[in-house]
Design a protein around this motif. Structure first.
Motif, PDB file in Angstrom:
ATOM      1  N   ALA A 268       0.831  -1.207   0.000  1.00  0.00           N
ATOM      2  CA  ALA A 268       0.000   0.000   0.000  1.00  0.00           C
ATOM      3  C   ALA A 268       0.865   1.255   0.000  1.00  0.00           C
ATOM      4  O   ALA A 268       0.551   2.241  -0.675  1.00  0.00           O
ATOM      5  CB  ALA A 268      -0.928  -0.008   1.220  1.00  0.00           C
ATOM      6  N   PHE A 269       1.966   1.213   0.744  1.00  0.00           N
ATOM      7  CA  PHE A 269       2.885   2.355   0.804  1.00  0.00           C
ATOM      8  C   PHE A 269       3.469   2.642  -0.575  1.00  0.00           C
ATOM      9  O   PHE A 269       3.492   3.786  -1.040  1.00  0.00           O
ATOM     10  CB  PHE A 269       4.004   2.038   1.803  1.00  0.00           C
ATOM     11  CG  PHE A 269       5.041   3.123   1.936  1.00  0.00           C
ATOM     12  CD1 PHE A 269       4.848   4.187   2.794  1.00  0.00           C
ATOM     13  CD2 PHE A 269       6.218   3.065   1.206  1.00  0.00           C
ATOM     14  CE1 PHE A 269       5.807   5.187   2.923  1.00  0.00           C
ATOM     15  CE2 PHE A 269       7.177   4.052   1.324  1.00  0.00           C
ATOM     16  CZ  PHE A 269       6.970   5.120   2.184  1.00  0.00           C
ATOM     17  N   TYR A 270       3.918   1.598  -1.237  1.00  0.00           N
ATOM     18  CA  TYR A 270       4.531   1.738  -2.565  1.00  0.00           C
ATOM     19  C   TYR A 270       3.510   2.256  -3.583  1.00  0.00           C
ATOM     20  O   TYR A 270       3.766   3.230  -4.308  1.00  0.00           O
ATOM     21  CB  TYR A 270       5.088   0.387  -3.005  1.00  0.00           C
ATOM     22  CG  TYR A 270       5.610   0.336  -4.418  1.00  0.00           C
ATOM     23  CD1 TYR A 270       6.877   0.820  -4.726  1.00  0.00           C
ATOM     24  CD2 TYR A 270       4.836  -0.191  -5.448  1.00  0.00           C
ATOM     25  CE1 TYR A 270       7.365   0.768  -6.026  1.00  0.00           C
ATOM     26  CE2 TYR A 270       5.309  -0.245  -6.743  1.00  0.00           C
ATOM     27  CZ  TYR A 270       6.570   0.243  -7.034  1.00  0.00           C
ATOM     28  OH  TYR A 270       7.035   0.198  -8.327  1.00  0.00           O
ATOM     29  N   GLU A 271       2.343   1.622  -3.640  1.00  0.00           N
ATOM     30  CA  GLU A 271       1.346   1.991  -4.642  1.00  0.00           C
ATOM     31  C   GLU A 271       0.787   3.390  -4.398  1.00  0.00           C
ATOM     32  O   GLU A 271       0.553   4.148  -5.352  1.00  0.00           O
ATOM     33  CB  GLU A 271       0.222   0.957  -4.645  1.00  0.00           C
ATOM     34  CG  GLU A 271       0.669  -0.406  -5.165  1.00  0.00           C
ATOM     35  CD  GLU A 271      -0.431  -1.451  -5.104  1.00  0.00           C
ATOM     36  OE1 GLU A 271      -1.467  -1.179  -4.441  1.00  0.00           O
ATOM     37  OE2 GLU A 271      -0.256  -2.539  -5.688  1.00  0.00           O
ATOM     38  N   THR A 272       0.581   3.753  -3.135  1.00  0.00           N
ATOM     39  CA  THR A 272       0.054   5.084  -2.823  1.00  0.00           C
ATOM     40  C   THR A 272       1.053   6.165  -3.197  1.00  0.00           C
ATOM     41  O   THR A 272       0.690   7.217  -3.743  1.00  0.00           O
ATOM     42  CB  THR A 272      -0.302   5.182  -1.329  1.00  0.00           C
ATOM     43  OG1 THR A 272      -1.250   4.163  -0.997  1.00  0.00           O
ATOM     44  CG2 THR A 272      -0.906   6.541  -1.002  1.00  0.00           C
ATOM     45  N   ASN A 273       2.318   5.931  -2.922  1.00  0.00           N
ATOM     46  CA  ASN A 273       3.351   6.899  -3.281  1.00  0.00           C
ATOM     47  C   ASN A 273       3.434   7.084  -4.781  1.00  0.00           C
ATOM     48  O   ASN A 273       3.426   8.213  -5.289  1.00  0.00           O
ATOM     49  CB  ASN A 273       4.705   6.451  -2.735  1.00  0.00           C
ATOM     50  CG  ASN A 273       4.989   6.999  -1.351  1.00  0.00           C
ATOM     51  OD1 ASN A 273       5.307   8.170  -1.176  1.00  0.00           O
ATOM     52  ND2 ASN A 273       4.849   6.152  -0.352  1.00  0.00           N
ATOM     53  N   LEU A 274       3.509   5.989  -5.535  1.00  0.00           N
ATOM     54  CA  LEU A 274       3.670   6.111  -6.982  1.00  0.00           C
ATOM     55  C   LEU A 274       2.439   6.722  -7.649  1.00  0.00           C
ATOM     56  O   LEU A 274       2.567   7.407  -8.666  1.00  0.00           O
ATOM     57  CB  LEU A 274       3.992   4.748  -7.599  1.00  0.00           C
ATOM     58  CG  LEU A 274       5.495   4.541  -7.870  1.00  0.00           C
ATOM     59  CD1 LEU A 274       6.311   4.655  -6.598  1.00  0.00           C
ATOM     60  CD2 LEU A 274       5.746   3.215  -8.548  1.00  0.00           C
ATOM     61  N   ASP A 275       1.268   6.521  -7.057  1.00  0.00           N
ATOM     62  CA  ASP A 275       0.067   7.148  -7.621  1.00  0.00           C
ATOM     63  C   ASP A 275       0.166   8.672  -7.555  1.00  0.00           C
ATOM     64  O   ASP A 275      -0.372   9.373  -8.417  1.00  0.00           O
ATOM     65  CB  ASP A 275      -1.179   6.682  -6.863  1.00  0.00           C
ATOM     66  CG  ASP A 275      -2.443   7.307  -7.417  1.00  0.00           C
ATOM     67  OD1 ASP A 275      -2.865   6.914  -8.522  1.00  0.00           O
ATOM     68  OD2 ASP A 275      -2.994   8.219  -6.761  1.00  0.00           O
ATOM     69  N   LEU A 276       0.891   9.194  -6.564  1.00  0.00           N
ATOM     70  CA  LEU A 276       1.049  10.646  -6.432  1.00  0.00           C
ATOM     71  C   LEU A 276       1.783  11.248  -7.626  1.00  0.00           C
ATOM     72  O   LEU A 276       1.640  12.437  -7.915  1.00  0.00           O
ATOM     73  CB  LEU A 276       1.814  10.977  -5.148  1.00  0.00           C
ATOM     74  CG  LEU A 276       1.138  10.568  -3.835  1.00  0.00           C
ATOM     75  CD1 LEU A 276       2.096  10.783  -2.670  1.00  0.00           C
ATOM     76  CD2 LEU A 276      -0.156  11.328  -3.620  1.00  0.00           C
ATOM     77  N   ILE A 279      -0.488  11.242 -13.677  1.00  0.00           N
ATOM     78  CA  ILE A 279      -1.035  12.458 -14.277  1.00  0.00           C
ATOM     79  C   ILE A 279      -2.233  12.981 -13.479  1.00  0.00           C
ATOM     80  O   ILE A 279      -2.357  14.187 -13.226  1.00  0.00           O
ATOM     81  CB  ILE A 279      -1.433  12.196 -15.737  1.00  0.00           C
ATOM     82  CG1 ILE A 279      -0.177  11.899 -16.568  1.00  0.00           C
ATOM     83  CG2 ILE A 279      -2.179  13.396 -16.314  1.00  0.00           C
ATOM     84  CD1 ILE A 279      -0.465  11.520 -18.001  1.00  0.00           C
ATOM     85  N   ASN A 280      -3.110  12.081 -13.058  1.00  0.00           N
ATOM     86  CA  ASN A 280      -4.273  12.464 -12.250  1.00  0.00           C
ATOM     87  C   ASN A 280      -4.291  11.661 -10.954  1.00  0.00           C
ATOM     88  O   ASN A 280      -5.033  10.683 -10.831  1.00  0.00           O
ATOM     89  CB  ASN A 280      -5.571  12.234 -13.029  1.00  0.00           C
ATOM     90  CG  ASN A 280      -5.694  13.129 -14.238  1.00  0.00           C
ATOM     91  OD1 ASN A 280      -5.650  14.353 -14.109  1.00  0.00           O
ATOM     92  ND2 ASN A 280      -5.856  12.537 -15.412  1.00  0.00           N
ATOM     93  N   CYS A 307      18.073  15.012 -19.057  1.00  0.00           N
ATOM     94  CA  CYS A 307      17.308  13.859 -18.566  1.00  0.00           C
ATOM     95  C   CYS A 307      15.991  13.680 -19.315  1.00  0.00           C
ATOM     96  O   CYS A 307      15.465  14.612 -19.916  1.00  0.00           O
ATOM     97  CB  CYS A 307      17.008  14.022 -17.081  1.00  0.00           C
ATOM     98  SG  CYS A 307      18.461  14.022 -16.023  1.00  0.00           S
ATOM     99  N   ASN A 308      15.478  12.463 -19.249  1.00  0.00           N
ATOM    100  CA  ASN A 308      14.141  12.151 -19.734  1.00  0.00           C
ATOM    101  C   ASN A 308      13.322  11.751 -18.514  1.00  0.00           C
ATOM    102  O   ASN A 308      13.493  10.661 -17.963  1.00  0.00           O
ATOM    103  CB  ASN A 308      14.204  11.013 -20.755  1.00  0.00           C
ATOM    104  CG  ASN A 308      12.860  10.752 -21.415  1.00  0.00           C
ATOM    105  OD1 ASN A 308      11.818  11.002 -20.837  1.00  0.00           O
ATOM    106  ND2 ASN A 308      12.902  10.216 -22.634  1.00  0.00           N
ATOM    107  N   ILE A 309      12.440  12.634 -18.053  1.00  0.00           N
ATOM    108  CA  ILE A 309      11.659  12.396 -16.837  1.00  0.00           C
ATOM    109  C   ILE A 309      10.182  12.567 -17.156  1.00  0.00           C
ATOM    110  O   ILE A 309       9.771  13.585 -17.711  1.00  0.00           O
ATOM    111  CB  ILE A 309      12.057  13.373 -15.709  1.00  0.00           C
ATOM    112  CG1 ILE A 309      13.554  13.246 -15.396  1.00  0.00           C
ATOM    113  CG2 ILE A 309      11.235  13.110 -14.450  1.00  0.00           C
ATOM    114  CD1 ILE A 309      14.040  14.244 -14.352  1.00  0.00           C
ATOM    115  N   SER A 310       9.375  11.565 -16.806  1.00  0.00           N
ATOM    116  CA  SER A 310       7.932  11.667 -17.042  1.00  0.00           C
ATOM    117  C   SER A 310       7.167  10.999 -15.911  1.00  0.00           C
ATOM    118  O   SER A 310       7.649  10.043 -15.288  1.00  0.00           O
ATOM    119  CB  SER A 310       7.554  11.021 -18.385  1.00  0.00           C
ATOM    120  OG  SER A 310       7.807   9.634 -18.362  1.00  0.00           O
ATOM    121  N   SER A 311       5.962  11.509 -15.646  1.00  0.00           N
ATOM    122  CA  SER A 311       5.085  10.977 -14.591  1.00  0.00           C
ATOM    123  C   SER A 311       5.867  10.722 -13.302  1.00  0.00           C
ATOM    124  O   SER A 311       5.776   9.648 -12.707  1.00  0.00           O
ATOM    125  CB  SER A 311       4.402   9.689 -15.058  1.00  0.00           C
ATOM    126  OG  SER A 311       3.595   9.936 -16.183  1.00  0.00           O
TER     127      SER A 311
END
Length: 431
Positions: A268-276, A279-280, A307-311
Motif C-alpha cells: 500500500a505504501f509503494y502503490e500510494t506513493n507512486l500514484d502521487l 497524471i491524475n 534527462c528524460n523524466i515523465s510521470s
C-alpha cells in the motif's frame, strides 16, 4: 473559550510497524518518509492545523528518536496560539511498567497528560493514513447530534468490506451495530446504508456500489465519555472499546467521501506513493487551502542535466544527470549519476550531502557514493534514505526467482524490492 481550543487531537503512532518493515527498522512508523519530502505523521498533523486544532499529542513507543527530531524541528507554534505538537512515548511509572498494549491502552496511560489541557473533546487519529479532512466539520456534526462518540466512515463496496470494520446505522446516522472485518461469504446485507443518508450527508452523486460504511479509525469522544469507557483493562479501540460503546451510548457517524487510504503495508505504501506521481493522482497535494506541512530544509532547487523524466516527482536539493526516470518519486538530496534508469521507484533520498573528501575516502574502500550510480537500472523498488547503490547495478530487472523475506541489505515484500536505509550495494550487483 473557542471550540477548537477545547479540543485536543491524539495521533496513534502504532506499534513496531512490522507490516512496514524494513522501513520501520530504525524509525517509528509515523516518521517514515512519504511522497518525496514528507513524513507519514505530517498528514494527521496537517489535517489538525488546517482545521484550527493546534493542541496535538503523538503516541508512540518504538524507535522514536527520528520522530522526535522531525517534530521538534517542524511544528513550532508562537507563544500566543497555545499550540503544540508533543510526543508521548511509553514510559514506566509507579502505576505501570508495561509498554502500550494497544490503541486504547496507549490513550488510557496518557490521560494524566491530557488532563492538563482541560479539554471537552478528544479527536483520535491514525498515524498511517492518507486523506484530507476538515475535522472542524466532523466536530460540528458530533456536537449537533448530541452524540458521545462520533466515528468517521467512508462508503465502500461489499468487496472492500472484508478488511474493514463495518458500521450499521439508522436513517439519521446514529450507529446501531458494528462488525469487524466480515468474511467474503458472510451475509451483511442488514448493514447496508440508506440512500437518503448518503445523499443528505454527502450532497452529491454517490457510487451505487458503495452500499456499506467502513470505519476510518477516526473518532471524536466527549472527554468525560472517553475517560469512562477507558476505565477498564481493554486494550484496543476497534475490537473492544467501540463495539461496547455502540451498545450502551449514543454514537453517530460522520460520512466522508474523499480519498482515504490506509498505508500500513509495504504494498500500500509503494502503490500510494507512486500514484502521487501519476497524471491524475487520487490525492491532491496541490491544494493551497489545505496544505500538507513538513520540515523546511532550505535546500536549493533540483538540478536536471540532459534527462528524460515523465510521470514523476522530484524533490528539492537533488542532482540528476543524463537519466531516464518514469513513474517514480525522487526524494530530497538524491544524486543520480549518468546513464541511470528508474521505472516505478520511490527513492527517499539522503539526509545530508557528502563532501568530496568523504567521497574520495569511501572510493578507496570500494564504497559507492550516496545515491544511484552510473548505468544502474532499477525497477519496482523502494530505496530508503542514505542508500549507496553503485555503478552498473541491475535491481528488479532480470527475470530470476526472488525469495520474499528480509536480507542483509534489502527485503522483498509483495514482489517489491526495498533497499534498506544506509545500505551499501556494490558495483555490478544484480538483485
Amino acid at each position: 473559550m473557542r471550540l477548537k481550543e477545547r479540543t485536543i487531537a491524539i495521533v496513534l503512532g502504532g506499534g513496531k510497524g512490522t507490516r512496514l518493515y524494513p522501513l520501520t527498522m530504525d524509525r517509528a512508523k509515523p516518521a517514515v518518509p512519504f511522497a518525496g519530502k514528507y513524513r507519514l505523521v505530517d498528514i494527521p498533523i496537517s489535517n489538525c492545523i488546517n482545521s484550527g486544532i493546534r493542541q496535538i499529542y503523538i503516541l508512540t513507543q518504538f524507535n522514536s528518536a527520528s520522530l522526535h527530531n522531525h517534530i521538534s524541528n517542524t511544528y513550532i507554534f508562537d507563544t500566543f496560539s497555545n499550540g503544540f505538537v508533543e510526543i508521548l512515548a511509553a514510559e514506566q511509572t509507579n502505576q505501570t511498567d508495561t509498554w502500550y498494549q494497544g490503541t486504547a491502552d496507549a490513550v488510557r496511560k496518557n490521560l494524566k497528560h491530557f488532563h492538563d489541557q482541560n479539554a471537552d473533546y478528544y479527536i483520535i487519529l491514525s498515524g498511517d493514513q492518507l486523506y484530507r479532512m476538515d475535522l472542524k466539520d466532523m466536530l460540528d456534526r458530533h456536537i449537533a447530534c448530541g452524540a458521545e462518540l462520533t466515528i468517521a466512515t467512508k462508503p465502500i463496496s461489499r468487496e472492500q468490506a472484508t478488511g474493514l470494520g463495518i458500521i450499521g446505522c439508522d436513517s439519521e446516522g446514529i450507529i446501531t451495530k458494528f462488525y469487524e472485518k466480515p468474511a467474503n461469504d458472510l451475509d451483511i446485507s442488514e448493514y447496508k446504508v440508506a440512500d437518503s443518508l448518503l445523499h443528505a450527508s454527502l450532497g452529491k452523486h454517490v457510487d451505487a456500489s458503495n452500499e456499506y460504511l467502513a470505519s476510518m479509525g477516526i473518532y471524536i469522544f466527549n472527554a468525560k465519555t472517553m475517560e469512562e469507557v477507558l476505565n477498564n483493562d481493554k486494550t484496543d479501540f476497534g475490537k473492544e472499546i467501540i463495539p461496547d460503546v455502540i451498545k450502551q451510548r449514543k454514537v453517530a457517524t460522520y460520512l466522508f467521501d474523499g480519498f482515504w487510504e490506509d498505508i500500513g503495508t509495504i504494498k500500500a505504501f509503494y502503490e500510494t506513493n507512486l500514484d502521487l506521481a501519476s497524471i491524475n493522482p487520487q490525492f491532491n497535494f496541490y491544494n493551497e487551502m489545505m496544505p500538507i506541512y513538513t520540515h523546511r530544509r532550505h535546500l536549493p532547487a533540483t538540478k536536471v542535466n540532459f534527462c528524460n523524466i515523465s510521470s514523476s516527482l522530484t524533490s528539492e536539493g537533488s542532482i540528476i544527470t543524463n537519466a531516464y526516470i518514469v513513474n517514480s518519486i525522487i526524494g530530497v538530496r538524491t544524486i543520480i549519476e549518468s546513464g541511470a534508469s528508474l521505472d516505478g521507484v520511490y527513492c527517499m533520498g539522503a539526509s545530508f550531502y557528502e563532501t568530496e573528501v568523504e567521497k574520495t575516502a569511501n572510493a578507496k574502500k570500494g564504497i559507492p557514493n550516496i545515491g544511484i550510480g552510473r548505468g544502474t537500472i532499477i525497477r519496482k523498488a523502494i530505496i530508503d534514505q542514505n542508500a549507496r547503490i553503485g555503478d552498473g547495478c541491475r535491481i528488479g530487472i532480470d527475470d530470476i526467482p526472488r525469495q520474499e523475506g528480509d536480507f542483509a541489505m534489502y527485503s522483498i515484500h509483495d514482489g517489491i524490492i526495498v533497499i534498506n536505509k544506509n545500505a551499501v550495494i556494490k558495483n555490478g550487483t544484480v538483485m
